[in-house]
Design an enzyme around this catalytic site. Structure first.
Site, PDB file in Angstrom:
ATOM      1  N   CYS A 108     -14.474   0.190  13.976  1.00 32.39           N
ATOM      2  CA  CYS A 108     -15.919   0.241  13.742  1.00 32.39           C
ATOM      3  C   CYS A 108     -16.498   1.664  13.803  1.00 32.39           C
ATOM      4  O   CYS A 108     -15.980   2.525  14.509  1.00 32.39           O
ATOM      5  CB  CYS A 108     -16.611  -0.595  14.798  1.00 32.39           C
ATOM      6  SG  CYS A 108     -15.887  -2.210  14.991  1.00 32.39           S
ATOM      7  N   ARG A 146     -14.506   3.378   8.244  1.00 27.88           N
ATOM      8  CA  ARG A 146     -13.928   2.890   9.502  1.00 27.88           C
ATOM      9  C   ARG A 146     -13.967   1.371   9.618  1.00 27.88           C
ATOM     10  O   ARG A 146     -13.331   0.788  10.489  1.00 27.88           O
ATOM     11  CB  ARG A 146     -14.678   3.501  10.691  1.00 27.88           C
ATOM     12  CG  ARG A 146     -14.598   5.012  10.734  1.00 27.88           C
ATOM     13  CD  ARG A 146     -15.445   5.537  11.851  1.00 27.88           C
ATOM     14  NE  ARG A 146     -14.924   5.151  13.130  1.00 27.88           N
ATOM     15  CZ  ARG A 146     -14.148   5.900  13.906  1.00 27.88           C
ATOM     16  NH1 ARG A 146     -13.804   7.101  13.503  1.00 27.88           N
ATOM     17  NH2 ARG A 146     -13.725   5.475  15.068  1.00 27.88           N
ATOM     18  N   TRP A 157     -15.515  -3.568  11.863  1.00 28.03           N
ATOM     19  CA  TRP A 157     -14.186  -4.071  11.490  1.00 28.03           C
ATOM     20  C   TRP A 157     -13.931  -5.204  12.475  1.00 28.03           C
ATOM     21  O   TRP A 157     -13.756  -4.967  13.671  1.00 28.03           O
ATOM     22  CB  TRP A 157     -13.140  -2.966  11.622  1.00 28.03           C
ATOM     23  CG  TRP A 157     -11.799  -3.373  11.109  1.00 28.03           C
ATOM     24  CD1 TRP A 157     -11.362  -3.314   9.818  1.00 28.03           C
ATOM     25  CD2 TRP A 157     -10.703  -3.905  11.876  1.00 28.03           C
ATOM     26  NE1 TRP A 157     -10.074  -3.776   9.732  1.00 28.03           N
ATOM     27  CE2 TRP A 157      -9.641  -4.148  10.974  1.00 28.03           C
ATOM     28  CE3 TRP A 157     -10.515  -4.206  13.221  1.00 28.03           C
ATOM     29  CZ2 TRP A 157      -8.424  -4.672  11.382  1.00 28.03           C
ATOM     30  CZ3 TRP A 157      -9.292  -4.723  13.621  1.00 28.03           C
ATOM     31  CH2 TRP A 157      -8.264  -4.955  12.706  1.00 28.03           C
ATOM     32  N   ASN A 173     -17.444  -0.373  19.863  1.00 32.19           N
ATOM     33  CA  ASN A 173     -16.175  -0.236  19.152  1.00 32.19           C
ATOM     34  C   ASN A 173     -15.083  -0.414  20.193  1.00 32.19           C
ATOM     35  O   ASN A 173     -15.101   0.272  21.212  1.00 32.19           O
ATOM     36  CB  ASN A 173     -16.102   1.169  18.518  1.00 32.19           C
ATOM     37  CG  ASN A 173     -14.783   1.421  17.831  1.00 32.19           C
ATOM     38  OD1 ASN A 173     -14.043   0.493  17.520  1.00 32.19           O
ATOM     39  ND2 ASN A 173     -14.493   2.689  17.580  1.00 32.19           N
ATOM     40  N   GLY A 174     -14.154  -1.354  19.959  1.00 35.00           N
ATOM     41  CA  GLY A 174     -13.095  -1.591  20.942  1.00 35.00           C
ATOM     42  C   GLY A 174     -12.962  -3.079  21.203  1.00 35.00           C
ATOM     43  O   GLY A 174     -13.499  -3.899  20.449  1.00 35.00           O
ATOM     44  N   GLU A 209       6.735   4.451   2.049  1.00 32.87           N
ATOM     45  CA  GLU A 209       5.334   4.812   1.846  1.00 32.87           C
ATOM     46  C   GLU A 209       4.834   4.326   0.478  1.00 32.87           C
ATOM     47  O   GLU A 209       3.713   3.836   0.361  1.00 32.87           O
ATOM     48  CB  GLU A 209       5.179   6.335   1.977  1.00 32.87           C
ATOM     49  CG  GLU A 209       3.797   6.863   1.717  1.00 32.87           C
ATOM     50  CD  GLU A 209       2.714   6.322   2.663  1.00 32.87           C
ATOM     51  OE1 GLU A 209       3.052   5.698   3.684  1.00 32.87           O
ATOM     52  OE2 GLU A 209       1.530   6.522   2.342  1.00 32.87           O
ATOM     53  N   LYS A 260       1.626   1.856   0.156  1.00 29.15           N
ATOM     54  CA  LYS A 260       0.421   2.131  -0.641  1.00 29.15           C
ATOM     55  C   LYS A 260       0.143   0.952  -1.569  1.00 29.15           C
ATOM     56  O   LYS A 260      -0.993   0.534  -1.746  1.00 29.15           O
ATOM     57  CB  LYS A 260       0.592   3.409  -1.485  1.00 29.15           C
ATOM     58  CG  LYS A 260       0.515   4.700  -0.739  1.00 29.15           C
ATOM     59  CD  LYS A 260      -0.872   5.178  -0.382  1.00 29.15           C
ATOM     60  CE  LYS A 260      -1.278   4.899   1.018  1.00 29.15           C
ATOM     61  NZ  LYS A 260      -0.676   5.415   2.158  1.00 29.15           N
ATOM     62  N   GLU A 269      -1.185  -1.997   0.405  1.00 34.38           N
ATOM     63  CA  GLU A 269      -2.522  -1.767   0.959  1.00 34.38           C
ATOM     64  C   GLU A 269      -3.633  -1.908  -0.058  1.00 34.38           C
ATOM     65  O   GLU A 269      -4.650  -2.523   0.220  1.00 34.38           O
ATOM     66  CB  GLU A 269      -2.614  -0.317   1.480  1.00 34.38           C
ATOM     67  CG  GLU A 269      -1.986  -0.076   2.792  1.00 34.38           C
ATOM     68  CD  GLU A 269      -2.204   1.358   3.213  1.00 34.38           C
ATOM     69  OE1 GLU A 269      -1.688   2.280   2.536  1.00 34.38           O
ATOM     70  OE2 GLU A 269      -2.884   1.580   4.213  1.00 34.38           O
ATOM     71  N   HIS A 277      22.960  -5.696   1.285  1.00 32.13           N
ATOM     72  CA  HIS A 277      23.163  -6.570   2.444  1.00 32.13           C
ATOM     73  C   HIS A 277      22.120  -7.669   2.541  1.00 32.13           C
ATOM     74  O   HIS A 277      21.872  -8.184   3.623  1.00 32.13           O
ATOM     75  CB  HIS A 277      23.210  -5.718   3.719  1.00 32.13           C
ATOM     76  CG  HIS A 277      24.314  -4.718   3.672  1.00 32.13           C
ATOM     77  ND1 HIS A 277      25.589  -4.998   4.092  1.00 32.13           N
ATOM     78  CD2 HIS A 277      24.343  -3.457   3.170  1.00 32.13           C
ATOM     79  CE1 HIS A 277      26.356  -3.938   3.892  1.00 32.13           C
ATOM     80  NE2 HIS A 277      25.619  -2.989   3.320  1.00 32.13           N
ATOM     81  N   LYS A 317      -9.718   2.560   8.598  1.00 37.42           N
ATOM     82  CA  LYS A 317      -9.092   3.879   8.520  1.00 37.42           C
ATOM     83  C   LYS A 317      -8.543   4.311   9.887  1.00 37.42           C
ATOM     84  O   LYS A 317      -7.458   4.874   9.964  1.00 37.42           O
ATOM     85  CB  LYS A 317     -10.136   4.890   8.035  1.00 37.42           C
ATOM     86  CG  LYS A 317      -9.650   6.296   7.942  1.00 37.42           C
ATOM     87  CD  LYS A 317      -9.183   6.602   6.565  1.00 37.42           C
ATOM     88  CE  LYS A 317      -8.481   7.926   6.456  1.00 37.42           C
ATOM     89  NZ  LYS A 317      -7.328   7.847   5.580  1.00 37.42           N
TER      90      LYS A 317
HETATM   91  C1  F6R Z   1      -2.118   3.892   5.488  1.00 36.32           C
HETATM   92  C2  F6R Z   1      -2.839   4.461   6.596  1.00 36.32           C
HETATM   93  C3  F6R Z   1      -2.489   4.000   7.960  1.00 36.32           C
HETATM   94  C4  F6R Z   1      -2.537   5.187   8.946  1.00 36.32           C
HETATM   95  C5  F6R Z   1      -2.310   4.677  10.371  1.00 36.32           C
HETATM   96  C6  F6R Z   1      -2.283   5.803  11.380  1.00 36.32           C
HETATM   97  O1  F6R Z   1      -2.518   4.396   4.255  1.00 36.32           O
HETATM   98  O2  F6R Z   1      -3.706   5.272   6.419  1.00 36.32           O
HETATM   99  O3  F6R Z   1      -1.258   3.376   7.989  1.00 36.32           O
HETATM  100  O4  F6R Z   1      -1.561   6.103   8.598  1.00 36.32           O
HETATM  101  O5  F6R Z   1      -3.345   3.795  10.706  1.00 36.32           O
HETATM  102  O6  F6R Z   1      -3.452   6.554  11.367  1.00 36.32           O
HETATM  103  P1  F6R Z   1      -3.536   7.977  12.023  1.00 36.32           P
HETATM  104  O7  F6R Z   1      -2.747   8.911  11.206  1.00 36.32           O
HETATM  105  O8  F6R Z   1      -5.003   8.301  12.005  1.00 36.32           O
HETATM  106  O9  F6R Z   1      -2.998   7.849  13.409  1.00 36.32           O
END
Ligand code: F6R
Length: 614
Positions: free
Chosen positions: A2, A27, A75, A101-102, A487, A491, A494, A510, A609
């Site tokens: 949040c 966020r 969130w 937030n939390g 990765e 992507k 996501e 395997h 995020k």
């Molecule tokens: C994926 C993404 C997340 C962050 C993860 C860690 O695109 O952005 O998987 O990489 O939440 O975030 P940080 O780097 O802020 O600790």
């Protein structure tokens, strides 16, 4: 998770809160709300499920006045996404308003206690507990700040809380408990601001202070004071931020994600500034906090992170093992924190976190500190909790990332981890001057090569049109290309919501090979390097089973175009640089696939995020 904003000053609060929420929306975007207080005393609360844009429309249709207020973008953790569960939450008497937030871990127990005492709840959230707790302490005669402190002592779990009361509209209290995301306090000329993120403070002021866990800020239009949980005054130093608020603007790009992908040519150069000496062809990290002697004594490196940052950690571990010749491994921070890792003062723990606020990564850092390890943070956000916990930080200098899916911050993180490997290798003598000089020449060419890849955008767009018709994808890589495969798949999951598996190519036989058919295309990351031929064999194995293959190869490769259905070309480069370069087409493939599917890549469903809960 949040986003929180608060303002008290001489200007109308509603537009300031809405603007702040827009820059915090990355966020969380399940719902949004504001509470504006004025001297009548009166509190206007406007909230809505969905985006800040929707909230803005609602606010415009109301006549809201007042120069103090708080806001929130949610969130969801406890309670579905609806208006009742949107913040701000209010006390029974409606004079107290709170954003949070939390997670309140003991919320069931506290809720039962408050219900018994006659409190009425209007939401299913854990957050609402806090405002009722504060109300009950104020009924006993406590001031807003004392009641907040007393409430804080009752709740379990990390939290960032902002609370205000109609009885004293110009006074807002903010509190940080543990690692649920920070609170930045901005000291402005016409008012004071508090927010989860610097970006929301910058339009008002560059003079800021960060709350640590267990710290409270009290703001009024002209003052900001800081206190501990016992009410003692804390003398807190403010800092002048050199960040710009422009990051919150999309410019002419359709999405933040596209803008950030395009910024990578420039941002990779920024990561190298002052660390790579292009003239003398060497690398040194002036911001690395440990002496040469301490570096020579290191006997293992553990890199922790989550999500994309975990993939960066994996790439970093490959690079350090290869270039420094000491045991290096990547650990998922959420696993590391609950293990019993063997650490000592000769262990270097590297926490990779662009936000510096990811709850699991911070907990892993605590475990590393408790184990006596040395630790650094590789981080975007100066002043974040990770940078304050570590012995030192290597800032990645990508610039604020707004798109929820990480792009430029991953690329810059890997550049910095590569520099770390070169720095350690040079000092420990595992790398000779000539090897370092070769690496510097590669690094010098990197931003230009990223630019060349970006120029081939239409190629990825065409391939994305095909991928968008599929429901399953397999990404294969070996060595340092394995995390790149993970990765690429992440992507795609996501932002395009396509089931995508990242696999170590050697592991495919395997089990996963059973999935190969014309329904599941394979993206094979096979640039030039010692493992390319092995990858070509894997591509043949997929083709032999009727699978479609999109290969990522180095320009000039003659074998892969003969076997693969499509080839994406990377400019010639070392394996390490190819791993970094391969990220650009992976990002653009996912981006254009999401567009084909009419999805918003900047706000993927269910994601936030900054993940400040476990
Ligand atoms: C994926 C993404 C997340 C962050 C993860 C860690 O695109 O952005 O998987 O990489 O939440 O975030 P940080 O780097 O802020 O600790």
């Amino acid at each position: 998770m949040c986003g929180i904003i608060a303002y008290t000053g001489r200007d109308e609060a509603a537009p300031i809160l809405l603007k702040g929420l827009k820059s915090l929306e990355y966020r969380g975007y399940d719902s949004a709300g504001i509470a504006v207080l004025n001297a009548e005393p009166h509190v206007s609360i406007t909230k809505t499920p969905g985006r800040v844009e929707e909230l803005e429309r609602k606010v415009a249709s109301e006549n809201i006045t007042g120069t103090s207020g708080i806001g929130h973008t949610r969130w969801a953790t406890h309670g579905i996404v609806n208006e009742a569960n949107a913040h701000p939450h209010t006390s029974c008497g409606s004079e107290l308003v709170l954003v949070h937030n939390g997670i309140v871990e003991n919320y069931l127990e506290l809720r039962a206690e408050l219900l018994d005492a006659g409190h009425k709840f209007t939401s299913e959230t854990d957050s609402e507990i806090i405002v009722h707790l504060i109300e009950s302490h104020m009924k006993d005669g406590a001031s807003l700040e004392d009641a907040t402190r007393r409430a804080a002592k009752r709740i379990r779990g990390a939290a960032a809380i902002v609370v205000a009361t109609a009885g004293d509209p110009g006074r807002i209290v903010g509190l940080r408990l543990g690692n649920a995301g920070g609170i930045v306090v901005g000291i402005g000329k016409t008012g004071m601001v508090m927010a989860s993120d610097l970006l929301a403070v910058l339009p008002h002021t560059r003079t800021v202070a960060y709350l640590d866990s267990g710290e409270m800020a009290i703001i009024t239009p002209d003052t900001a004071s800081f206190h501990d949980l016992d009410g003692g005054v804390i003398e807190k130093a403010t800092i002048e931020s050199d960040r710009s608020a422009e990051a919150a603007e999309r410019g002419s790009f359709r999405h933040f994600m596209l803008k950030e992908i395009h910024e990578q040519a420039e941002s990779t150069a920024s990561a190298m500034r002052g660390r790579v000496d292009f003239e003398n062809e060497t690398v040194s990290l002036p911001d690395f906090p440990f002496s040469e002697e301490e570096i020579r004594r290191l006997d293992q490196v553990i890199i922790v992170g989550m999500g994309t940052s975990f993939h960066s950690a994996m790439m970093g571990a490959y690079m350090i093992e290869e270039l420094v010749g000491i045991p290096a491994r990547a650990e998922n921070a959420s696993e590391f924190r609950y293990r019993s890792p063997v650490l000592d003062e000769n262990t270097l723990v590297v926490a990779v976190t662009q936000s510096g606020e990811t709850a699991d990564t911070l907990a892993a850092m605590e475990a590393a500190r408790d184990g006596g390890a040395k630790q650094i943070a590789v981080c975007e956000t100066e002043g974040s909790q990770a940078t304050r916990m570590a012995d030192g930080s290597l800032l990645i200098r990508a610039g604020q990332e707004i798109g929820v899916a990480s792009t430029k911050t991953m690329t810059n993180t890997i550049v910095v981890l590569h520099l770390l490997a070169l720095h350690l290798g040079r000092i420990r003598g595992s790398l000779g001057d000539e090897t370092v000089a070769d690496a510097v020449r590669e690094l010098a060419a990197l931003p230009g090569k990223v630019g060349d890849l970006l120029a081939a955008e239409s190629t990825y767009e065409a391939i994305a049109r095909r991928l968008a018709t599929k429901r399953h994808l397999l990404y294969l890589g070996r060595g340092v290309m394995f995390p790149a495969a993970l990765e690429g798949a992440l992507k795609m999951k996501e932002i395009a919501y396509i089931h995508a598996e990242g696999y170590a190519a050697g592991e495919m036989k395997h089990g996963a090979i059973a999935l190969i058919s014309d329904l599941m295309p394979t993206i094979a990351l096979a640039p030039a390097g010692p493992l390319r031929e092995k990858m070509v064999s894997n591509v043949n194995e997929v083709k032999a089973r009727g699978g479609e293959v999109i290969a990522v190869a180095t320009e000039g490769d003659t074998m892969l175009p003969a076997v693969a259905d499509e080839v994406i070309y990377l400019p010639p480069a070392s394996v390490q640089m190819s791993a970094i370069l391969s990220l650009v087409p992976m990002q653009l493939l996912a981006y254009y696939t999401a567009l084909q599917l009419e999805l918003d890549p900047d706000k993927p469903r269910n994601l936030a995020k900054t993940v400040t809960v476990e």
